[in-house]
Design a protein around this motif. Sequence first.
Motif, PDB file in Angstrom:
ATOM      1  N   LEU A 133      66.073  98.196  46.214  1.00 49.15           N
ATOM      2  CA  LEU A 133      65.610  96.877  45.798  1.00 49.15           C
ATOM      3  C   LEU A 133      66.460  96.397  44.631  1.00 49.15           C
ATOM      4  CD1 LEU A 133      61.830  97.719  46.117  1.00 49.15           C
ATOM      5  CD2 LEU A 133      63.295  96.577  47.783  1.00 49.15           C
ATOM      6  N   GLN A 134      66.716  95.095  44.579  1.00 50.93           N
ATOM      7  CA  GLN A 134      67.699  94.567  43.639  1.00 50.93           C
ATOM      8  C   GLN A 134      67.119  93.800  42.453  1.00 50.93           C
ATOM      9  OE1 GLN A 134      70.918  95.406  44.030  1.00 50.93           O
ATOM     10  NE2 GLN A 134      70.337  96.527  45.873  1.00 50.93           N
ATOM     11  N   ARG A 135      66.000  93.087  42.658  1.00 51.12           N
ATOM     12  CA  ARG A 135      65.495  92.183  41.628  1.00 51.12           C
ATOM     13  C   ARG A 135      64.012  92.430  41.377  1.00 51.12           C
ATOM     14  NH1 ARG A 135      66.720  89.071  45.581  1.00 51.12           N
ATOM     15  NH2 ARG A 135      64.753  87.940  45.412  1.00 51.12           N
ATOM     16  N   LEU A 136      63.573  92.156  40.151  1.00 48.59           N
ATOM     17  CA  LEU A 136      62.162  92.324  39.803  1.00 48.59           C
ATOM     18  C   LEU A 136      61.260  91.374  40.583  1.00 48.59           C
ATOM     19  CD1 LEU A 136      62.362  92.821  35.940  1.00 48.59           C
ATOM     20  CD2 LEU A 136      61.739  94.532  37.660  1.00 48.59           C
ATOM     21  N   ASP A 137      61.764  90.190  40.937  1.00 44.16           N
ATOM     22  CA  ASP A 137      60.939  89.226  41.664  1.00 44.16           C
ATOM     23  C   ASP A 137      61.028  89.385  43.179  1.00 44.16           C
ATOM     24  OD1 ASP A 137      63.518  88.299  41.999  1.00 44.16           O
ATOM     25  OD2 ASP A 137      63.055  86.215  41.464  1.00 44.16           O
ATOM     26  N   GLU A 138      61.787  90.378  43.635  1.00 44.57           N
ATOM     27  CA  GLU A 138      61.895  90.656  45.070  1.00 44.57           C
ATOM     28  C   GLU A 138      60.540  91.109  45.603  1.00 44.57           C
ATOM     29  OE1 GLU A 138      64.751  93.428  47.903  1.00 44.57           O
ATOM     30  OE2 GLU A 138      65.238  93.147  45.786  1.00 44.57           O
ATOM     31  N   THR A 139      60.159  90.589  46.764  1.00 37.42           N
ATOM     32  CA  THR A 139      58.866  90.903  47.366  1.00 37.42           C
ATOM     33  C   THR A 139      59.037  91.996  48.416  1.00 37.42           C
ATOM     34  OG1 THR A 139      58.149  88.627  47.043  1.00 37.42           O
ATOM     35  CG2 THR A 139      56.898  89.933  48.602  1.00 37.42           C
ATOM     36  N   ILE A 140      58.085  92.929  48.416  1.00 41.38           N
ATOM     37  CA  ILE A 140      58.074  93.975  49.443  1.00 41.38           C
ATOM     38  C   ILE A 140      56.733  93.954  50.156  1.00 41.38           C
ATOM     39  CG2 ILE A 140      59.758  95.450  48.303  1.00 41.38           C
ATOM     40  CD1 ILE A 140      57.485  97.152  47.263  1.00 41.38           C
ATOM     41  N   GLU A 141      56.770  94.298  51.429  1.00 37.76           N
ATOM     42  CA  GLU A 141      55.558  94.398  52.249  1.00 37.76           C
ATOM     43  C   GLU A 141      55.268  95.877  52.473  1.00 37.76           C
ATOM     44  OE1 GLU A 141      53.649  91.877  53.418  1.00 37.76           O
ATOM     45  OE2 GLU A 141      54.942  90.373  52.475  1.00 37.76           O
ATOM     46  N   LEU A 142      54.141  96.349  51.957  1.00 41.24           N
ATOM     47  CA  LEU A 142      53.756  97.746  52.140  1.00 41.24           C
ATOM     48  C   LEU A 142      52.949  97.891  53.415  1.00 41.24           C
ATOM     49  CD1 LEU A 142      52.592  98.578  48.505  1.00 41.24           C
ATOM     50  CD2 LEU A 142      54.792  99.091  49.568  1.00 41.24           C
ATOM     51  N   SER A 143      53.265  98.924  54.167  1.00 43.30           N
ATOM     52  CA  SER A 143      52.484  99.261  55.355  1.00 43.30           C
ATOM     53  C   SER A 143      52.736 100.730  55.655  1.00 43.30           C
ATOM     54  CB  SER A 143      52.894  98.394  56.545  1.00 43.30           C
ATOM     55  OG  SER A 143      54.246  98.628  56.877  1.00 43.30           O
ATOM     56  N   PRO A 144      51.751 101.405  56.215  1.00 39.72           N
ATOM     57  CA  PRO A 144      51.973 102.816  56.538  1.00 39.72           C
ATOM     58  C   PRO A 144      53.093 102.931  57.556  1.00 39.72           C
ATOM     59  CG  PRO A 144      49.660 102.217  56.757  1.00 39.72           C
ATOM     60  CD  PRO A 144      50.424 100.956  56.553  1.00 39.72           C
ATOM     61  N   PRO A 145      53.986 103.808  57.465  1.00 38.73           N
ATOM     62  CA  PRO A 145      54.162 104.817  56.423  1.00 38.73           C
ATOM     63  C   PRO A 145      55.240 104.415  55.417  1.00 38.73           C
ATOM     64  CG  PRO A 145      55.413 105.467  58.332  1.00 38.73           C
ATOM     65  CD  PRO A 145      54.848 104.103  58.614  1.00 38.73           C
ATOM     66  N   SER A 146      54.995 103.440  54.574  1.00 37.63           N
ATOM     67  CA  SER A 146      55.970 103.039  53.553  1.00 37.63           C
ATOM     68  C   SER A 146      56.322 104.222  52.661  1.00 37.63           C
ATOM     69  CB  SER A 146      55.400 101.920  52.676  1.00 37.63           C
ATOM     70  OG  SER A 146      55.433 100.680  53.348  1.00 37.63           O
ATOM     71  N   THR A 147      57.606 104.360  52.369  1.00 41.54           N
ATOM     72  CA  THR A 147      58.035 105.374  51.412  1.00 41.54           C
ATOM     73  C   THR A 147      58.581 104.642  50.189  1.00 41.54           C
ATOM     74  OG1 THR A 147      60.235 105.514  52.401  1.00 41.54           O
ATOM     75  CG2 THR A 147      58.579 107.094  53.176  1.00 41.54           C
ATOM     76  N   LEU A 148      58.160 105.101  49.026  1.00 41.05           N
ATOM     77  CA  LEU A 148      58.549 104.485  47.762  1.00 41.05           C
ATOM     78  C   LEU A 148      59.132 105.549  46.859  1.00 41.05           C
ATOM     79  CD1 LEU A 148      55.255 102.467  47.399  1.00 41.05           C
ATOM     80  CD2 LEU A 148      57.506 101.478  47.847  1.00 41.05           C
ATOM     81  N   ALA A 149      60.271 105.245  46.260  1.00 43.31           N
ATOM     82  CA  ALA A 149      60.911 106.217  45.367  1.00 43.31           C
ATOM     83  C   ALA A 149      61.561 105.504  44.198  1.00 43.31           C
ATOM     84  CB  ALA A 149      61.945 107.038  46.123  1.00 43.31           C
ATOM     85  N   PHE A 150      61.408 106.106  43.024  1.00 44.82           N
ATOM     86  CA  PHE A 150      62.116 105.686  41.823  1.00 44.82           C
ATOM     87  C   PHE A 150      63.199 106.739  41.618  1.00 44.82           C
ATOM     88  CE2 PHE A 150      58.915 102.936  39.279  1.00 44.82           C
ATOM     89  CZ  PHE A 150      58.445 102.340  40.441  1.00 44.82           C
ATOM     90  N   ILE A 151      64.438 106.292  41.532  1.00 50.27           N
ATOM     91  CA  ILE A 151      65.566 107.210  41.431  1.00 50.27           C
ATOM     92  C   ILE A 151      66.297 106.970  40.125  1.00 50.27           C
ATOM     93  CG2 ILE A 151      67.718 108.013  42.506  1.00 50.27           C
ATOM     94  CD1 ILE A 151      65.455 108.355  44.446  1.00 50.27           C
ATOM     95  N   ARG A 152      66.377 108.003  39.300  1.00 43.76           N
ATOM     96  CA  ARG A 152      67.146 107.951  38.056  1.00 43.76           C
ATOM     97  C   ARG A 152      68.527 108.515  38.371  1.00 43.76           C
ATOM     98  NH1 ARG A 152      67.393 106.148  32.649  1.00 43.76           N
ATOM     99  NH2 ARG A 152      68.992 107.429  31.709  1.00 43.76           N
ATOM    100  N   LEU A 153      69.570 107.723  38.130  1.00 37.63           N
ATOM    101  CA  LEU A 153      70.933 108.177  38.389  1.00 37.63           C
ATOM    102  C   LEU A 153      71.532 108.717  37.097  1.00 37.63           C
ATOM    103  CD1 LEU A 153      72.088 105.139  40.529  1.00 37.63           C
ATOM    104  CD2 LEU A 153      71.195 107.322  41.324  1.00 37.63           C
ATOM    105  N   VAL A 154      72.054 109.914  37.154  1.00 33.76           N
ATOM    106  CA  VAL A 154      72.682 110.527  35.989  1.00 33.76           C
ATOM    107  C   VAL A 154      74.151 110.715  36.314  1.00 33.76           C
ATOM    108  CG1 VAL A 154      72.738 112.554  34.478  1.00 33.76           C
ATOM    109  CG2 VAL A 154      70.552 111.705  35.349  1.00 33.76           C
ATOM    110  N   PRO A 155      75.042 110.043  35.553  1.00 31.33           N
ATOM    111  CA  PRO A 155      76.468 110.172  35.857  1.00 31.33           C
ATOM    112  C   PRO A 155      76.957 111.596  35.631  1.00 31.33           C
ATOM    113  CG  PRO A 155      76.114 108.861  33.863  1.00 31.33           C
ATOM    114  CD  PRO A 155      74.766 109.205  34.416  1.00 31.33           C
ATOM    115  N   LEU A 156      77.929 111.967  36.424  1.00 31.79           N
ATOM    116  CA  LEU A 156      78.542 113.278  36.252  1.00 31.79           C
ATOM    117  C   LEU A 156      79.374 113.275  34.981  1.00 31.79           C
ATOM    118  CD1 LEU A 156      79.778 113.849  39.904  1.00 31.79           C
ATOM    119  CD2 LEU A 156      77.808 114.885  38.796  1.00 31.79           C
ATOM    120  N   LEU A 157      79.495 114.425  34.347  1.00 31.21           N
ATOM    121  CA  LEU A 157      80.324 114.536  33.155  1.00 31.21           C
ATOM    122  C   LEU A 157      81.764 114.218  33.508  1.00 31.21           C
ATOM    123  CD1 LEU A 157      78.911 117.788  31.504  1.00 31.21           C
ATOM    124  CD2 LEU A 157      78.525 115.418  30.818  1.00 31.21           C
ATOM    125  N   GLY A 158      82.395 113.457  32.669  1.00 34.40           N
ATOM    126  CA  GLY A 158      83.788 113.110  32.896  1.00 34.40           C
ATOM    127  C   GLY A 158      83.981 111.876  33.762  1.00 34.40           C
ATOM    128  N   GLY A 159      82.870 111.182  34.112  1.00 30.42           N
ATOM    129  CA  GLY A 159      83.037 109.936  34.867  1.00 30.42           C
ATOM    130  C   GLY A 159      82.328 109.986  36.099  1.00 30.42           C
TER     131      GLY A 159
END
Length: 146
Positions: free
Chosen positions: A120-146
């Motif tokens: 998802l790209q924007r805070l105002d983006e609308t999503i429609e939930l329905s079974p079996p919706s999967t939801l994930a929050f992903i924290r990206l951690v850059p690799l050392l050195g770039g």
Amino acid sequence: MEFVVHSYCLKGARQEPLLPPVTLTPTTLTLTVAELIRQTVAEQIAALSVQHWLEQAALREMLDRQYLSERDVLQQAHEGAVVMPQASAPPDLDVGTEVERALKGFETRAFRVLHNGVMLQRLDETIELSPPSTLAFIRLVPLLGG
């Protein structure tokens, strides 16, 4: 209807749980990304607060059973009853402050939100939930050195 939100931290090729999964029961099946973040952060804080309190209570009980001194026992007995000290209350977190931090984190791409595998790209983006919706929050951690 209930939906589970998983939070992960991606470190290179490894995927590690970041926060415990939480279950949301939204009042409507149409949400904006901002509403999803608000509800998720509130549930995460509630879950972490309970977990912290239970861990504190268990630790306090173990330490008190092991180290309650004879003097403490005698003093409490003299006062009428021997009791174990109570664990402290969970930390007092401000949900509003944490929600604002999460919204800003989404906007600055500190973490991403996926719905059914779609980023998802924007805070105002609308999503429609329905079974079996999967939801994930992903924290990206850059690799050392770039």
